[in-house]
Design an enzyme around this catalytic site. Structure first.
Site, PDB file in Angstrom:
ATOM      1  N   GLY B  70       0.838  -1.194   0.000  1.00 23.08           N
ATOM      2  CA  GLY B  70       0.000   0.000   0.000  1.00 23.08           C
ATOM      3  C   GLY B  70       0.865   1.233   0.000  1.00 23.08           C
ATOM      4  O   GLY B  70       2.039   1.162   0.366  1.00 23.08           O
ATOM      5  N   GLY B  73       2.145   6.047   4.011  1.00 25.08           N
ATOM      6  CA  GLY B  73       1.254   6.841   4.860  1.00 25.08           C
ATOM      7  C   GLY B  73      -0.179   6.342   4.910  1.00 25.08           C
ATOM      8  O   GLY B  73      -1.051   7.015   5.426  1.00 25.08           O
ATOM      9  N   GLY B  75      -1.252   3.709   6.533  1.00 24.04           N
ATOM     10  CA  GLY B  75      -1.589   3.150   7.848  1.00 24.04           C
ATOM     11  C   GLY B  75      -1.118   1.723   8.073  1.00 24.04           C
ATOM     12  O   GLY B  75      -1.582   1.057   8.987  1.00 24.04           O
ATOM     13  N   SER B  77       1.911   0.621   9.102  1.00 25.76           N
ATOM     14  CA  SER B  77       2.636   0.502  10.372  1.00 25.76           C
ATOM     15  C   SER B  77       1.671   0.571  11.545  1.00 25.76           C
ATOM     16  O   SER B  77       1.803  -0.176  12.512  1.00 25.76           O
ATOM     17  CB  SER B  77       3.651   1.629  10.534  1.00 25.76           C
ATOM     18  N   GLU B 183       8.110  -3.299   7.151  1.00 23.94           N
ATOM     19  CA  GLU B 183       9.180  -2.884   6.233  1.00 23.94           C
ATOM     20  C   GLU B 183      10.568  -3.145   6.802  1.00 23.94           C
ATOM     21  O   GLU B 183      11.357  -2.225   6.981  1.00 23.94           O
ATOM     22  CB  GLU B 183       9.052  -1.396   5.904  1.00 23.94           C
TER      23      GLU B 183
END
Lengths: 217, 478
Positions: B70, B73, B75, B77, B183
């Protein structure tokens, strides 16, 4: 000697030395501490640094009491100046052969301090090299953008504190993912034992030094 | 599972082996049965920020390898932190059975202790593992991740890739049922990445549940069973055809690069760099002026240390000259206004609190190329235009990297040392970053050195390719 016992011993001796003036005890402690540090293979350069760095403090104390006063007193000047060295060298004796991790474990296992406290202190100690690195990096980042931050610039420390807060939050999450739960029982894999010999040397040293402090000037 | 050889079935050894296989199989089955991970009507937002996760319901396949993709930023994490119980949702429920372990984006900030051995002991003590069981767990974790030589080294001194290996080792020692990896390979070299993905695949076959988020899709095609795509609308699982499309091998780039430097900005002569060991021993090297040079090399080889030396953050022996003057003789204050480093960790670059304040600071010393109009345009391309009042620390990992790059491109420099500009960026953001670097260089004739493992994206804009190996930097033709 067990780190916690050593820590308590140094604490008691420091208290005794600060209550009662005894040049003899101070000299014996200083020589004893240096011999111990040499015995623990502390590099000569480091010992030298421990002796040189407190010079301004010790000299100020000495000059105040022995020279620049209405009633100069060589004895109190010397014994108070040597006290500075007693403190510095005794602390060096505690940390010379004890890693931060072992010390934290000892606080937890031997003194039964809450693990949150022991590991919190440890985590903070491990942050120190990071903060040092961060301050260097922040100064460089500033210069790269035309902003010179001197060592007394509040901006430098503001930024360092911001980063430390950020790190602290990450750190508490890290502790949590590695299974740390506040107040939960933990097992002991890395044991920090207290042997009989630890107690004997603790008691022996305490007796000898207490005797020196209170019965010799 | 352990394969059973038919010839052995009737022998006593065979009976034991087949029993072992059944027990092993049963154990994997039992482990999977005892594990669960699902979210129901989950909503989450950070203080005063718009909702990041909205009424999400999802059950994660247990015992499988799932990849979460995705844009930067969106979401990812945050969702992982919610699953790991590090954040609490405002609404909804998380069903979690079995032990969950997590590996973070920021490799350095996931350890309490100073060395890997102490960290593993710390984690196992937390789980109340007995001292008798400790050696086996340690040996298993160390052997699987091959960190034997790092076990007693201070973690602060390790490279990004080494730290992630250690992080995986801790989770293995802890024997967690579900591994969440956010990541984790952003700063890991291709070889290290392949190694870790293969290990994760083995763990999945042994019954573990792996959920990983990544922007780079190499090496996943053969190991993942599920791909979940995360967007503003929610999370959807990709079908077989979409998966196939996603993992289409990208064309390999073959460039031809010059190996002779005409004019140089830096010249290294008999230069040595030492951290806790000798990392660079270079007889002679020129770094090209007014060109883009890509530096590649394995994790821990010393790439970042080279940049630290060039930005006067680390001492060197021998000679390094910048435009004819010895680096050590130059004053940092004036030198760093010409030569700047774009750090691997974005937050190291920030000096202010909000996005707008960071931009304002950079504008004070900006170059002619970055007019207000251009800055606005780039901010919009980066999806940062509406975030001017937001604290830089609350941006997502990818947004931080983009903002960091922008503030450094705005500032007037002759040389830029860019360390891992693409780590943590999605495909779109990667392209944007590469384009911006190239445009800057063309407009301002800057000398740019880039450290990255992402050769496919970066080599097309580079003039030179330097390889760092065996304590030496060598120009390569491809």
């Amino acid at each position: 000697m067990n780190p916690s016992l050593k820590f308590i011993l140094v604490l008691i001796i420091s208290l005794e030395v600060s209550v009662k003036m005894s040049l003899t005890a101070n000299v014996v402690l200083i020589i004893g501490a240096i011999i111990y540090l040499l015995f623990q293979k502390m590099p000569l350069l480091k010992i030298g640094r421990l002796i040189v760095i407190p010079i301004p403090a010790a000299l100020t104390v000495y000059l105040t009491l022995a020279v620049f006063t209405a009633h100069p007193d060589q004895y109190s000047g010397l014994s108070l100046a040597s006290r500075v060295y007693v403190y510095v060298l005794l602390i060096a004796c505690v940390i010379v052969n004890t890693s931060a991790a072992t010390f934290a474990r000892s606080l937890e296992q031997n003194l039964h301090l809450p693990s949150k406290f022991a590991y919190g202190v440890l985590a903070a100690l491990n942050l120190f090299p990071k903060i040092q690195q961060a301050i260097k990096q922040i100064r460089a980042s500033g210069m790269m953008r035309g902003e010179y931050l001197s060592f007394w610039s509040p901006m430098l420390y503001f930024k360092a504190i911001l980063q430390a807060l950020n790190s602290a939050e990450n750190l508490s999450q890290a502790m949590q993912t590695h299974g740390f739960v506040e107040g939960q029982k933990r097992s002991t894999i890395a044991q920090v034992p207290i042997f009989l010999s630890d107690w004997l040397s603790f008691a022996g040293l305490l007796l000898i030094i207490t005797y020196l402090v209170w019965f010799f000037n | 599972m352990i394969p059973i050889e038919p010839a052995l079935v009737n022998t006593s050894e065979g009976i034991i082996r087949s029993a072992a296989a059944r027990i092993g199989g049963f154990f994997v089955f039992w482990m999977i049965m005892m594990t669960e991970l699902a979210v129901k009507n989950l909503s989450f937002n950070y203080d005063n920020a718009p909702s990041l996760i909205n009424n999400l319901s999802l059950t994660w396949p247990i015992g499988d390898f799932s990849l979460l993709i995705g844009p930067t930023g969106c979401g990812k994490s945050t969702l992982m932190k919610l699953l790991a119980d590090l954040l609490q949702p405002q609404q909804g429920k998380i069903c979690r059975q079995g032990r969950v372990g997590m590996m973070f984006q920021d490799a350095g900030e996931q350890f309490t202790m100073a060395t890997p051995r102490d960290e593993i002991i710390f984690a196992l003590e937390n789980l109340q593992v007995s001292p008798q069981k400790y050696p086996a767990r340690l040996d298993y974790a160390v052997a699987t991740t091959q960190i034997g030589n790092l076990l007693d080294q201070e973690i602060v001194t390790m490279s990004g890739g080494q730290k992630q290996r250690v992080a995986l080792a801790v989770l293995l020692a802890m024997n967690t049922d579900i591994l969440l990896l956010d990541e984790p390979f952003a700063s890991v070299d291709p070889e290290g990445r392949q190694f870790l993905i293969a290990k994760l695949s083995q763990l999945q076959q042994a019954g573990k549940t792996i959920i990983i988020s990544d922007h780079l899709l190499d090496d996943y095609a053969d190991v993942v069973q599920h791909v979940f795509s995360f967007s503003k609308q929610g999370v959807t699982e990709l079908g077989e055809a979409e998966k196939k499309q996603l993992f289409q091998p990208s064309p390999q780039v073959y460039g031809h690069f010059a190996t002779e430097v005409e004019t140089s900005c830096f010249t290294l002569t008999q230069t040595q760099l030492t951290t806790n060991q000798l990392i660079l021993d270079q007889e002679h090297l020129q770094l090209a002026k007014g060109k883009i040079t890509l530096i590649t090399g394995k994790n821990g080889v010393g790439k970042t240390s080279l940049f630290r030396a060039l930005s006067k953050l680390m001492p060197y022996t021998g000679n390094i000259s910048y435009e004819g003057s010895e680096l050590s003789q130059l004053k940092a204050r004036t030198y760093l206004q010409e030569v700047a480093q774009v750090f691997q960790t974005a937050t190291d670059q920030f000096l202010r609190v909000t996005v707008g304040e960071e931009l304002a600071l950079s504008k004070q010393r900006r170059n002619a190329f970055y007019t207000d109009k251009r800055i606005q345009q780039v901010l919009e391309e980066m999806n940062l235009a509406d975030k001017l009042d937001q604290s830089v620390y609350t941006l997502s990992g990818g947004q931080k990297k983009l903002l960091q790059l922008l503030i450094m491109l705005i500032t007037n420099h002759r040389v830029l040392l860019i360390d891992e500009p693409l780590s943590g960026l999605d495909a779109h953001a990667c392209q944007l970053a590469v384009k911006l670097i190239k445009e800057n260089q063309t407009a301002l004739q800057q000398s740019i050195l880039i450290i990255s493992h992402q050769t496919r994206l970066l080599l097309p804009i580079c003039d030179y390719h330097l390889e760092f190996a065996n304590q030496r930097l060598v120009y390569r033709e491809v």
